[in-house]
Structures are given as structure tokens and as C-alpha cells.
Design an enzyme around this catalytic site. Structure first.
Site, mmCIF file in Angstrom:
data_model
loop_
_atom_site.group_PDB
_atom_site.id
_atom_site.type_symbol
_atom_site.label_atom_id
_atom_site.label_comp_id
_atom_site.label_asym_id
_atom_site.label_seq_id
_atom_site.Cartn_x
_atom_site.Cartn_y
_atom_site.Cartn_z
ATOM 1 N N ARG A 296 0.813 -1.207 0.000
ATOM 2 C CA ARG A 296 0.000 0.000 0.000
ATOM 3 C C ARG A 296 0.849 1.261 0.000
ATOM 4 N NH1 ARG A 296 -4.822 -2.221 4.069
ATOM 5 N NH2 ARG A 296 -6.020 -3.222 2.391
ATOM 6 N N TYR A 440 -6.126 -1.186 -6.782
ATOM 7 C CA TYR A 440 -5.549 -2.395 -6.186
ATOM 8 C C TYR A 440 -4.901 -2.117 -4.833
ATOM 9 C CZ TYR A 440 -1.075 -1.414 -8.814
ATOM 10 O OH TYR A 440 0.067 -0.894 -9.366
ATOM 11 N N GLU A 441 -4.635 -3.204 -4.125
ATOM 12 C CA GLU A 441 -4.171 -3.182 -2.724
ATOM 13 C C GLU A 441 -5.166 -2.485 -1.800
ATOM 14 O OE1 GLU A 441 -2.028 -5.185 -2.535
ATOM 15 O OE2 GLU A 441 -1.077 -5.121 -4.487
ATOM 16 N N GLY A 442 -6.438 -2.657 -2.103
ATOM 17 C CA GLY A 442 -7.492 -2.042 -1.309
ATOM 18 C C GLY A 442 -7.939 -0.752 -1.962
#
Length: 598
Positions: A296, A440-442
Site C-alpha cells: 500500500r 488495487y491493494e485495497g
């Protein structure tokens, strides 16, 4: 054709004049990184990015990755050779543990190089970036045997790594995952299931690919409490620790994506593939979140990187493109028109992008420096404060810098006018590549919920109160500095807005959780403005100090720094009041319509 020049001088200014990196010499690794070495590393990294990786960016976008009939994947022309050059240079091992072949240099230096890599070629940079994240997770949670088997090969770049979370029916809600793990009695497991959206899942750049896979052991509890983490290599290590027999894990297809075409985003099929447990049974999420948090922060850096390279190209175009005359009279009377950089709205666009880039760079490096403190300091209080900082800032860095990074890529495209919509100018690729960083990655809505729902109240609000205290103390200590007065006043007002929003959540979100959900994204951006404002105030103070001490040939850069700081505080920081108004309006109007009315 787009261009890129790594911002080495600005990075050094942040590291040494703003963050005072030389004061961390007591930490392991920092004594091995004197300023002359740091400058040499940054300049060599810049050379690799500018001369090798940047020319391949368009190649990766136009040609992309190709899945062959046997399930293997061929990366774009030049990618493999560039990776070999990167590997031979020892770049992957820069901040890795020396016990496993790493150089042990500061994480903050690795983050600086990471920006250069992603600006020059985001899709390519994801291959080593994911490997570093996988190494971090194994380093913290794997047993000694797994570390000895995998970390040296990964630090050398001979093997690469991935993370496997998402399934066709399961994205953010990992409690729904179905990939199963069956114990074999010899310490290994048979992993079966399908994962999607797996970046760098299959490629031809390394001898082996080490997949970190979330799966559920038979009989494990339902939901997230029953998830375990496994290391599942493409090739099983042989008796000598080299890549041996093929494991039944394969790429079913390459996803057809909007951008980052040079990275092989795969559907991965696990057909009773052999894997080994990382950490404890049913404790896979904490282990994977080591990699997730690394990822992140790296994705926030990716947002910054696309904003930076888009800005650089927009500046070049604005200085060259002749169109119209300045409102205050011709600035290039010997030419048929003035360059568009004379127009105030073009300046607004460029200044907005630059203000975000320079503050974002400082924010990322500040956070990376806290990672060094957390991992290397022997002082428990220092370690705790640094860990608090990273937990609080991770959703801010990821969410805010990727939102603004995409916005700035679009701004750069807009500045080009019609040429921005034509592929040969390259602006479209920056827009398309930047877009995924918000997802992506949340996805960024999840980052905002994480900030408001988890991070603010963690440990009784210890992290956020520490941040408030630090910014407030800076304002108090510098309130009588006449040169900083305009900046300090604006920063103090923004901090008060952020504190008011935080208090409003405390008073209104517990009884009515929708208020937290409704205000989470405005709050994340309010927090981001204050954090960037704090960075700008510190940079302005450092610039004034350099000017007062003679500047040593940096007068032009330092005066420009102060000019951009003034723009930020006059034109961007006032948005904190608008965000506060949105937050305190609550959720009523947002939730008023029944679903059928949409």
C-alpha cells in the site's frame, strides 16, 4: 515521445535538509550510508531509470505480455534484459537483511529509488516491487528453514515473488475465500483453488516465482479467522536449494487490462500444488498484511510517480506549445504566439501538480524513514511511535496520493489539448497506468474506511494525537518567524479543521456508523492536505535556512520551493474547510433515497 528525469536533487533536499537523515546514524544501516554514498546510489538509480527503463515504458504498453500455449508468459521486448541489468546491479537487495544476502541499507533510500523506477516504467517496476513485499512477509513470519531457502534467492533477484489474495468471488472480503490447503503429514500442504488479478504471476524474467497464497486449511473456522498463508513456488526447491521439479501452479490467462500492459496480471490455477505454511495456522492475514502494508505504501508511491512523470512532460509541452497571447501583453513578440505556459490557468494546472508531487515525495520519504526507525531502533518508545505513524499514514499515503496522482495525470493530458488524446504523445498511458493505483491493494474507499474506522481509534487514538501534537508543536515553535508566518497560519487553520472533523466523528459516528462511512473519503483527503501542508511548512523552513546560509548555488531552486509552498497554502490548503463541511453534513442526504430510486 515522453521523457523522464529522476528528481535526485529534490530527493536529497528532502532527505538531508528536511528530514535530517544524517541524524539517524545510530541506527543499523545508516552508518553504512553516508551522504556521498546516498548521492551515488541515487544518481546510478536515476541513470538506470532514465536510460534503460523509461524507453521501455511505451514498448510495454503497446506490445504487452503474451501467454504461450504451454501456459508460460513472455514479457515485452527488453524487459528481461533490463531486469537482468537491475539484478546484476544488486538493486533488489538494497535494503534487504544482510543475513540473507541483502545490503542492509535504509528503507528510505529504497523508497527513493522506488519512485524513480515507477516513474520511468510502472509496469516493469512491479516485478521487483512485489518481490520485496513478499520478502518482507517471509522475513517477519516464516520459519528459519523457509527463510534460508527463499530469501537469498529473492534478494539476489534470481527468484521473484507475488501475493495471491483475490478470488473470482472474493475481493476485499477475504473471509469468503475458498482456496483450500490439505496437510500431507510431512509438513507440506496441497493447495487447490483459483486466484485472479495476480500481478507478475507468470513471466520469463526469473528462474523461479515464489507465490504467497492465502488458503483455508480443511476444518478451519469460517471467515477471516480460518485463513492461513502458504509459500507455493513455481518450481520446487531441490536438495541444493535451486529450482527443481515443476509445481502444479499455472497461469490460466492474462487479464486484459486498461493499463500497466507490461505487467503480467494473471489468473492463477493451483491444482494440488505443494506449499508450506508461513507462520501459524489460521493466522495468515496478519502475515499477509505485512506484505499488504508494504504494497500500500508502494502503491501510494506509484501514484506520486505517475503524477511526477506526467508533470515533467506537461512542463516541456507548455514551454514549447505556442497558442494565443498573454493576457498582460505578448511575452514572445518575435513569435506568432506565446508559449502556453504564460497563461494563468496553465500555471494553475502545473503548480497544482508540482505542489502535490513535492509534498507527496516528502510524505512518502518521511513515512519510509519511520519504517527504518521501527525496524532498526532499540528504543521501545521510538519503535512504537514509528509504528503508530506508519499505521496511521498508510491509508493516507495510498489513498490520497493515488487519487491525486490520477487527477494530475488527467490534468497533464488536458494541458496537451487534442495531442493529449493521441497515443504518440504518451499522456494516455500515464492516465491509464495511474488509474489502477486507486483500485488495487485495497480500493481507496476502503483506505478511507480503514483510516476512520480503525486507525483513528487504535490504542485510544494514540497515533492521531501524536500527529496532532507534532504538527501543533511545529506551528507553535515557528509562529514568530516572519518568513513562515503565512504558511504557519494556513497550516494551523487546516489542523484545526482536521481536529474538528476528528472530534465530530467521535461524537456522531458511534451512534450512527453511516456518518463515519459518509465522511471517510473527505476525511482522508482533509488529513492528506494537512499532512502535505506540514511537509510544505518544513520544506519552506529548510529553504529559508539554506537561503540565509548562502544557498551554495541552490538559490533558484530554493526560491522556487518557496513559491510553490505559497501556492499550496493559498490555493490548496483552504480546501480543508470544504472537506470539514462535507464531513459534518453527515449521512442523512446520502442515505435518504431507497435503493430502488437509483
Amino acid at each position: 515521445m515522453p521523457v523522464y528525469k529522476a528528481p535526485v536533487e529534490d530527493t536529497l533536499f528532502v532527505l538531508y535538509d528536511v528530514l535530517n537523515m544524517e541524524n539517524y546514524g545510530n541506527l543499523p544501516g545508516f552508518s553504512d550510508a553516508p551522504r556521498d554514498l546516498v548521492e551515488a546510489v541515487l544518481n546510478e538509480g536515476a541513470k538506470l531509470c532514465e536510460e534503460v527503463l523509461q524507453p521501455l515504458n511505451v514498448v510495454g504498453d503497446t506490445i504487452g505480455c503474451h501467454r504461450n500455449d504451454d501456459g508460460s508468459v513472455t514479457t515485452p521486448p527488453g524487459f528481461k534484459a533490463a531486469y537482468e541489468q537491475y539484478r546484476e546491479g544488486g538493486w533488489l537487495a538494497l535494503s534487504a537483511d544482510p543475513d540473507y544476502g541483502g545490503q542492509g541499507l535504509p528503507v528510505v533510500l529504497n523508497a527513493a529509488i522506488g519512485e524513480f523506477l515507477s516513474s520511468s516504467n510502472l509496469a516493469w517496476a512491479m516485478y521487483p516491487g512485489l518481490t520485496q513485499g513478499a520478502m518482507a512477509a517471509l522475513h517477519v513470519h516464516a520459519n528459519d528453514e523457509i527463510k534460508r531457502t527463499y530469501l537469498p534467492k529473492m534478494a539476489s533477484g534470481v527468484w521473484t515473488g507475488t501475493m495471491n489474495l483475490t478470488e473470482p468471488h472474493c475481493g476485499t472480503d477475504l473471509g469468503l475465500l475458498r482456496t483450500k490447503a490439505v496437510p500431507q503429514g510431512d509438513g507440506s500442504y496441497k493447495i487447490s483453488g483459483q486466484k485472479i488479478f495476480i500481478s507478475a504471476g507468470e513471466h520469463d524474467m526469473s528462474e523461479n516465482i515464489v507465490h504467497l497464497v492465502l488458503a483455508r486449511i480443511e476444518g478451519a473456522p469460517a471467515g477471516t479467522k480460518g485463513i492461513s498463508l502458504f509459500v507455493v513456488p513455481k518450481f520446487l526447491p531441490d536438495a541444493d536449494g535451486n529450482a527443481g521439479s515443476r509445481n502444479p501452479v499455472s497461469c490460466g490467462k492474462i487479464e486484459e487490462k486498461m493499463g500497466i500492459h507490461g505487467n503480467s496480471t494473471c489468473v492463477m490455477n493451483y491444482d494440488e500444488a505443494t506449499g508450506w505454511l508461513v507462520g501459524q495456522e489460521n493466522k495468515g492475514l496478519p502475515a499477509m498484511f505485512v506484505m499488504m502494508n508494504e504494497a500500500r505504501l508502494s502503491v501510494g508511491l506509484q501514484g506520486l510517480s505517475q503524477s511526477e512523470v506526467a508533470y515533467q512532460n506537461a512542463v516541456t509541452y507548455a514551454k514549447d506549445r505556442l497558442q494565443g497571447r498573454s493576457l498582460s501583453g505578448p511575452k514572445a513578440p518575435d513569435k506568432p504566439a506565446d508559449p502556453i505556459i504564460v497563461h494563468p490557468d496553465v500555471r494553475r494546472t502545473l503548480m497544482t501538480m508540482r505542489a502535490v508531487n513535492e509534498a507527496g515525495r516528502a510524505l512518502v520519504l518521511w513515512t519510509a524513514l519511520q519504517a527504518d526507525v521501527h525496524h532498526r531502533s532499540e528504543d521501545a518508545a521510538e519503535k512504537q511511535k514509528a509504528d503508530d505513524h506508519m499505521g496511521l499514514m498508510t491509508p493516507v499515503v495510498k489513498g490520497v496520493l493515488t487519487d491525486l496522482g490520477f487527477d494530475n495525470a488527467v490534468k497533464a493530458q488536458q494541458l496537451y489539448g487534442g495531442h493529449g488524446y493521441i497515443n504518440e504523445w504518451g499522456m494516455g498511458q500515464f492516465v491509464r497506468d495511474a488509474r489502477i493505483t486507486m483500485i488495487y491493494e485495497g480500493a481507496n474507499g476502503i483506505q478511507a474506511l480503514d483510516l476512520v474506522g480503525r486507525k483513528l481509534g487504535a490504542n485510544g487514538g494514540r497515533a492521531v494525537m501524536s500527529f496532532f501534537g507534532e504538527v501543533g508543536a511545529f506551528c507553535s515553535q515557528n509562529k514568530d518567524d516572519a518568513a513562515l508566518a503565512p504558511f504557519i497560519g494556513s497550516l494551523s487553520k487546516g489542523l484545526k479543521d482536521l481536529q474538528a472533523a476528528t472530534m465530530w466523528f467521535m461524537q456522531n459516528a458511534m451512534a450512527k456508523p453511516d456518518n463515519a462511512g459518509a465522511g471517510s473519503t473527505p476525511y482522508m483527503h482533509l488529513f492528506g492536505l494537512v499532512a502535505m501542508g506540514y511537509m510544505w511548512a518544513k520544506m519552506a523552513k529548510a529553504a529559508n535556512l539554506k537561503l540565509a546560509n548562502g544557498a551554495n548555488g541552490t538559490e533558484e531552486r530554493m526560491n522556487a520551493k518557496l513559491g510553490v509552498a505559497r501556492f499550496f497554502f493559498e490555493q490548496m490548503m483552504p480546501e480543508t474547510a470544504a472537506h470539514l463541511a462535507r464531513i459534518t453534513a453527515g449521512a442523512d442526504s446520502m442515505m435518504a433515497l431507497p435503493a430502488d430510486a437509483f
